[in-house]
Design a protein around this motif. Structure first.
Motif, PDB file in Angstrom:
ATOM      1  N   ARG A 103       8.328 -19.879  26.349  1.00  0.00           N
ATOM      2  CA  ARG A 103       7.253 -19.809  27.341  1.00  0.00           C
ATOM      3  C   ARG A 103       7.217 -21.046  28.226  1.00  0.00           C
ATOM      4  O   ARG A 103       6.781 -20.986  29.379  1.00  0.00           O
ATOM      5  CB  ARG A 103       5.903 -19.613  26.659  1.00  0.00           C
ATOM      6  CG  ARG A 103       5.452 -20.741  25.746  1.00  0.00           C
ATOM      7  CD  ARG A 103       4.047 -20.470  25.225  1.00  0.00           C
ATOM      8  NE  ARG A 103       3.622 -21.432  24.232  1.00  0.00           N
ATOM      9  CZ  ARG A 103       3.138 -22.644  24.505  1.00  0.00           C
ATOM     10  NH1 ARG A 103       3.036 -23.023  25.768  1.00  0.00           N
ATOM     11  NH2 ARG A 103       2.768 -23.462  23.535  1.00  0.00           N
ATOM     12  N   VAL A 104       7.693 -22.196  27.693  1.00  0.00           N
ATOM     13  CA  VAL A 104       7.753 -23.407  28.515  1.00  0.00           C
ATOM     14  C   VAL A 104       8.875 -23.300  29.535  1.00  0.00           C
ATOM     15  O   VAL A 104       8.731 -23.687  30.708  1.00  0.00           O
ATOM     16  CB  VAL A 104       7.935 -24.647  27.623  1.00  0.00           C
ATOM     17  CG1 VAL A 104       8.119 -25.908  28.475  1.00  0.00           C
ATOM     18  CG2 VAL A 104       6.740 -24.812  26.694  1.00  0.00           C
ATOM     19  N   GLU A 105      10.002 -22.741  29.129  1.00  0.00           N
ATOM     20  CA  GLU A 105      11.143 -22.615  30.038  1.00  0.00           C
ATOM     21  C   GLU A 105      10.902 -21.563  31.114  1.00  0.00           C
ATOM     22  O   GLU A 105      11.527 -21.625  32.180  1.00  0.00           O
ATOM     23  CB  GLU A 105      12.400 -22.262  29.239  1.00  0.00           C
ATOM     24  CG  GLU A 105      12.866 -23.388  28.330  1.00  0.00           C
ATOM     25  CD  GLU A 105      14.160 -23.032  27.618  1.00  0.00           C
ATOM     26  OE1 GLU A 105      14.505 -21.824  27.620  1.00  0.00           O
ATOM     27  OE2 GLU A 105      14.811 -23.935  27.078  1.00  0.00           O
ATOM     28  N   THR A 106      10.024 -20.634  30.841  1.00  0.00           N
ATOM     29  CA  THR A 106       9.752 -19.566  31.821  1.00  0.00           C
ATOM     30  C   THR A 106       8.496 -19.827  32.643  1.00  0.00           C
ATOM     31  O   THR A 106       7.909 -18.895  33.202  1.00  0.00           O
ATOM     32  CB  THR A 106       9.618 -18.220  31.099  1.00  0.00           C
ATOM     33  OG1 THR A 106       8.595 -18.319  30.096  1.00  0.00           O
ATOM     34  CG2 THR A 106      10.936 -17.817  30.458  1.00  0.00           C
ATOM     35  N   GLY A 107       8.051 -21.067  32.720  1.00  0.00           N
ATOM     36  CA  GLY A 107       6.923 -21.409  33.573  1.00  0.00           C
ATOM     37  C   GLY A 107       5.623 -21.650  32.834  1.00  0.00           C
ATOM     38  O   GLY A 107       4.619 -22.031  33.448  1.00  0.00           O
ATOM     39  N   ASN A 108       5.620 -21.416  31.540  1.00  0.00           N
ATOM     40  CA  ASN A 108       4.425 -21.671  30.716  1.00  0.00           C
ATOM     41  C   ASN A 108       3.185 -20.959  31.291  1.00  0.00           C
ATOM     42  O   ASN A 108       2.089 -21.523  31.379  1.00  0.00           O
ATOM     43  CB  ASN A 108       4.169 -23.174  30.614  1.00  0.00           C
ATOM     44  CG  ASN A 108       3.541 -23.550  29.282  1.00  0.00           C
ATOM     45  OD1 ASN A 108       3.296 -22.693  28.438  1.00  0.00           O
ATOM     46  ND2 ASN A 108       3.292 -24.830  29.090  1.00  0.00           N
ATOM     47  N   TYR A 109       3.388 -19.710  31.695  1.00  0.00           N
ATOM     48  CA  TYR A 109       2.303 -18.951  32.334  1.00  0.00           C
ATOM     49  C   TYR A 109       1.131 -18.735  31.372  1.00  0.00           C
ATOM     50  O   TYR A 109      -0.035 -18.867  31.756  1.00  0.00           O
ATOM     51  CB  TYR A 109       2.855 -17.607  32.815  1.00  0.00           C
ATOM     52  CG  TYR A 109       1.799 -16.664  33.341  1.00  0.00           C
ATOM     53  CD1 TYR A 109       1.296 -16.799  34.629  1.00  0.00           C
ATOM     54  CD2 TYR A 109       1.304 -15.640  32.537  1.00  0.00           C
ATOM     55  CE1 TYR A 109       0.326 -15.948  35.112  1.00  0.00           C
ATOM     56  CE2 TYR A 109       0.329 -14.778  33.013  1.00  0.00           C
ATOM     57  CZ  TYR A 109      -0.150 -14.938  34.298  1.00  0.00           C
ATOM     58  OH  TYR A 109      -1.110 -14.092  34.767  1.00  0.00           O
ATOM     59  N   GLU A 110       1.443 -18.418  30.128  1.00  0.00           N
ATOM     60  CA  GLU A 110       0.375 -18.143  29.160  1.00  0.00           C
ATOM     61  C   GLU A 110      -0.501 -19.374  28.935  1.00  0.00           C
ATOM     62  O   GLU A 110      -1.732 -19.277  28.866  1.00  0.00           O
ATOM     63  CB  GLU A 110       0.990 -17.687  27.839  1.00  0.00           C
ATOM     64  CG  GLU A 110      -0.043 -17.331  26.776  1.00  0.00           C
ATOM     65  CD  GLU A 110       0.601 -16.929  25.458  1.00  0.00           C
ATOM     66  OE1 GLU A 110      -0.153 -16.650  24.503  1.00  0.00           O
ATOM     67  OE2 GLU A 110       1.846 -16.917  25.388  1.00  0.00           O
ATOM     68  N   TYR A 111       0.132 -20.543  28.863  1.00  0.00           N
ATOM     69  CA  TYR A 111      -0.632 -21.773  28.640  1.00  0.00           C
ATOM     70  C   TYR A 111      -1.550 -22.073  29.824  1.00  0.00           C
ATOM     71  O   TYR A 111      -2.717 -22.436  29.656  1.00  0.00           O
ATOM     72  CB  TYR A 111       0.341 -22.928  28.409  1.00  0.00           C
ATOM     73  CG  TYR A 111      -0.323 -24.250  28.110  1.00  0.00           C
ATOM     74  CD1 TYR A 111      -0.858 -24.512  26.857  1.00  0.00           C
ATOM     75  CD2 TYR A 111      -0.413 -25.239  29.088  1.00  0.00           C
ATOM     76  CE1 TYR A 111      -1.465 -25.728  26.575  1.00  0.00           C
ATOM     77  CE2 TYR A 111      -1.023 -26.453  28.820  1.00  0.00           C
ATOM     78  CZ  TYR A 111      -1.545 -26.690  27.560  1.00  0.00           C
ATOM     79  OH  TYR A 111      -2.154 -27.891  27.284  1.00  0.00           O
ATOM     80  N   ARG A 112      -1.009 -21.894  31.035  1.00  0.00           N
ATOM     81  CA  ARG A 112      -1.828 -22.146  32.217  1.00  0.00           C
ATOM     82  C   ARG A 112      -2.965 -21.126  32.334  1.00  0.00           C
ATOM     83  O   ARG A 112      -4.066 -21.459  32.787  1.00  0.00           O
ATOM     84  CB  ARG A 112      -0.944 -22.108  33.467  1.00  0.00           C
ATOM     85  CG  ARG A 112       0.013 -23.288  33.563  1.00  0.00           C
ATOM     86  CD  ARG A 112       0.753 -23.277  34.872  1.00  0.00           C
ATOM     87  NE  ARG A 112       1.681 -22.153  34.941  1.00  0.00           N
ATOM     88  CZ  ARG A 112       2.182 -21.677  36.079  1.00  0.00           C
ATOM     89  NH1 ARG A 112       1.828 -22.210  37.232  1.00  0.00           N
ATOM     90  NH2 ARG A 112       3.028 -20.670  36.066  1.00  0.00           N
ATOM     91  N   LEU A 113      -2.695 -19.899  31.916  1.00  0.00           N
ATOM     92  CA  LEU A 113      -3.753 -18.883  31.930  1.00  0.00           C
ATOM     93  C   LEU A 113      -4.871 -19.246  30.953  1.00  0.00           C
ATOM     94  O   LEU A 113      -6.063 -19.134  31.279  1.00  0.00           O
ATOM     95  CB  LEU A 113      -3.161 -17.518  31.576  1.00  0.00           C
ATOM     96  CG  LEU A 113      -4.173 -16.361  31.453  1.00  0.00           C
ATOM     97  CD1 LEU A 113      -4.857 -16.108  32.791  1.00  0.00           C
ATOM     98  CD2 LEU A 113      -3.481 -15.095  30.948  1.00  0.00           C
ATOM     99  N   ILE A 114      -4.506 -19.721  29.775  1.00  0.00           N
ATOM    100  CA  ILE A 114      -5.516 -20.112  28.786  1.00  0.00           C
ATOM    101  C   ILE A 114      -6.312 -21.319  29.286  1.00  0.00           C
ATOM    102  O   ILE A 114      -7.534 -21.403  29.093  1.00  0.00           O
ATOM    103  CB  ILE A 114      -4.844 -20.415  27.433  1.00  0.00           C
ATOM    104  CG1 ILE A 114      -4.204 -19.148  26.859  1.00  0.00           C
ATOM    105  CG2 ILE A 114      -5.853 -20.966  26.439  1.00  0.00           C
ATOM    106  CD1 ILE A 114      -5.191 -18.037  26.575  1.00  0.00           C
ATOM    107  N   LEU A 115      -5.631 -22.249  29.962  1.00  0.00           N
ATOM    108  CA  LEU A 115      -6.352 -23.400  30.518  1.00  0.00           C
ATOM    109  C   LEU A 115      -7.371 -22.959  31.566  1.00  0.00           C
ATOM    110  O   LEU A 115      -8.504 -23.460  31.603  1.00  0.00           O
ATOM    111  CB  LEU A 115      -5.362 -24.390  31.137  1.00  0.00           C
ATOM    112  CG  LEU A 115      -4.535 -25.247  30.171  1.00  0.00           C
ATOM    113  CD1 LEU A 115      -3.588 -26.147  30.953  1.00  0.00           C
ATOM    114  CD2 LEU A 115      -5.441 -26.086  29.278  1.00  0.00           C
ATOM    115  N   ARG A 116      -6.956 -22.019  32.440  1.00  0.00           N
ATOM    116  CA  ARG A 116      -7.886 -21.531  33.454  1.00  0.00           C
ATOM    117  C   ARG A 116      -9.060 -20.790  32.809  1.00  0.00           C
ATOM    118  O   ARG A 116     -10.219 -20.979  33.206  1.00  0.00           O
ATOM    119  CB  ARG A 116      -7.141 -20.611  34.421  1.00  0.00           C
ATOM    120  CG  ARG A 116      -8.022 -20.024  35.519  1.00  0.00           C
ATOM    121  CD  ARG A 116      -8.516 -21.113  36.453  1.00  0.00           C
ATOM    122  NE  ARG A 116      -7.412 -21.775  37.117  1.00  0.00           N
ATOM    123  CZ  ARG A 116      -6.813 -21.311  38.226  1.00  0.00           C
ATOM    124  NH1 ARG A 116      -7.229 -20.182  38.772  1.00  0.00           N
ATOM    125  NH2 ARG A 116      -5.822 -21.980  38.777  1.00  0.00           N
TER     126      ARG A 116
END
Length: 367
Positions: A198-211
């Motif tokens: 998920r980090v190599e693919t843009g870490n979208y899930e992490y950024r979504l959880i932060l938002r």
């Protein structure tokens, strides 16, 4: 590197379209349920069970919720005791009324003028005491209405706001715990020098959880401010109004006691009175007083045709009349049963079970 490139540079990026509905996954819902369970546990118990959780340090709202629970139990007991006391006063007033009717009937049949006047005044005094008591009950009805408004409207409205706040609180804590778990996962992969997909693919899930955590925090802060404001208003109303309401309640009882004392003192020399009796009233055939035979009862009933009606009037004490029931409905005391004696400890324990802090902080998380 970009500045040193001779050709045109193309940058590819994944635009984040934060949708809170996507962030609230099954994992977040389960974390909310876990936080709800941990809320009623001690830290040692949660650690023993291995339940990871996020907590709010120095949360003063929990203590204020406990104070609100105690205030609600106090108001509920106060209203219950006040209604039972007023119902007992009402029953006593009905006895006064019956006394007045009986002595008025006796005064009509008494041949002695002074005795008849004494019985009439005595009966009229009891009737006036009954009227004064009913007036007192109607005066104290608004006091109970004000206390009932605080108990049945103000406190439930605050508790509804608390439930919404609790849902926002558990949502925010769940996102905080999720972010912490994802950070730990990244650190563990970095320590092993292994790539994380998920980090190599843009870490979208992490950024979504932060938002989502940011939005949940804003909603949590807004609802917390609303809860604190409502609780401050509730506490100020409690401190401001309760003293005045109790003062009005005590003044109503004091005025009734003063009026009753004045009526009794006004006729302090009413008794003894002279009553004409038959010459054979205290003459007995034997030294042992025997109960009169049934024939004498029949003769006495024949001589006093209103005696049966007077006895029936006394029997009506057990069954309230239609007028009494209407008055009970008007005063809001028709559902009070004085024969049911509930101990204060049992009543308070049941109130605490029904309105615990855990229930306030436990909304329907799934729905």
């Amino acid at each position: 590197m970009i500045q040193g490139a001779a050709d045109e540079v193309t940058i590819h990026y994944n635009k984040l379209h934060a949708d809170p509905a996507q962030g609230e996954s099954l994992d977040i819902i389960l974390k909310k349920v876990k936080h709800r369970l941990v809320e009623g546990m001690s830290s040692s118990t949660a650690d023993t069970l291995g339940l990871s959780r996020a907590i709010l340090c120095n949360d003063s709202l929990v203590k204020r919720l406990q104070e609100l629970q105690g205030t609600e139990a106090m108001y509920r007991g106060l209203v219950e005791h006040a209604k039972r006391m007023l119902k007992a006063h009402f029953d006593l007033l009905q006895t006064y009324q019956q006394f007045g009717c009986v002595f008025a009937a006796i005064s009509v049949r008494e041949p002695q003028a002074r005795a008849s006047e004494a019985f009439r005044l005595f009966g009229e005094m009891h009737r006036n005491m009954e009227r004064d008591g009913v007036k007192m009950l109607k005066t104290l009805k608004p006091v109970l209405a004000d206390v009932g408004t605080y108990l049945h409207k103000a406190i439930p409205d605050t508790k509804l706001t608390i439930r919404r706040y609790a849902d926002a609180k558990f949502t925010y804590l769940s996102y905080c715990l999720k972010v912490k778990e994802m950070d730990d996962e990244e650190h563990s992969y970095a320590a092993l020098q292994e790539p994380l997909y998920r980090v190599e693919t843009g870490n979208y899930e992490y950024r979504l959880i932060l938002r989502c955590r940011q939005e949940a925090r804003a909603r949590f802060a807004r609802l917390r401010s609303d809860v604190l404001e409502k609780m401050e208003l509730l506490e100020s109303k409690h401190a401001r109004d309760l003293t005045g309401q109790l003062k009005r309640f005590i003044e109503g009882l004091a005025i009734l006691a003063q009026d009753t004392t004045e009526r009794l003192q006004a006729h302090a020399n009413l008794f003894p009175v002279e009553v004409d009796l038959k010459p054979s009233a205290f003459q007995y055939k034997s030294p042992i007083i025997e109960s009169p035979p049934e024939d004498d009862d029949v003769t006495e009933a024949a001589e006093n045709p209103n005696l049966d009606s007077m006895i029936l009037n006394l029997d009506t004490l057990e069954s309230p009349t239609e007028e009494s029931r209407d008055l009970l409905m008007e005063l809001g005391l028709n559902d009070i049963d004085l024969s049911q004696n509930m101990s204060d400890g049992t009543q308070l324990a049941s109130l605490l079970e029904k309105n615990s802090v855990d229930d306030l902080l436990a909304p329907d998380l799934i729905n």
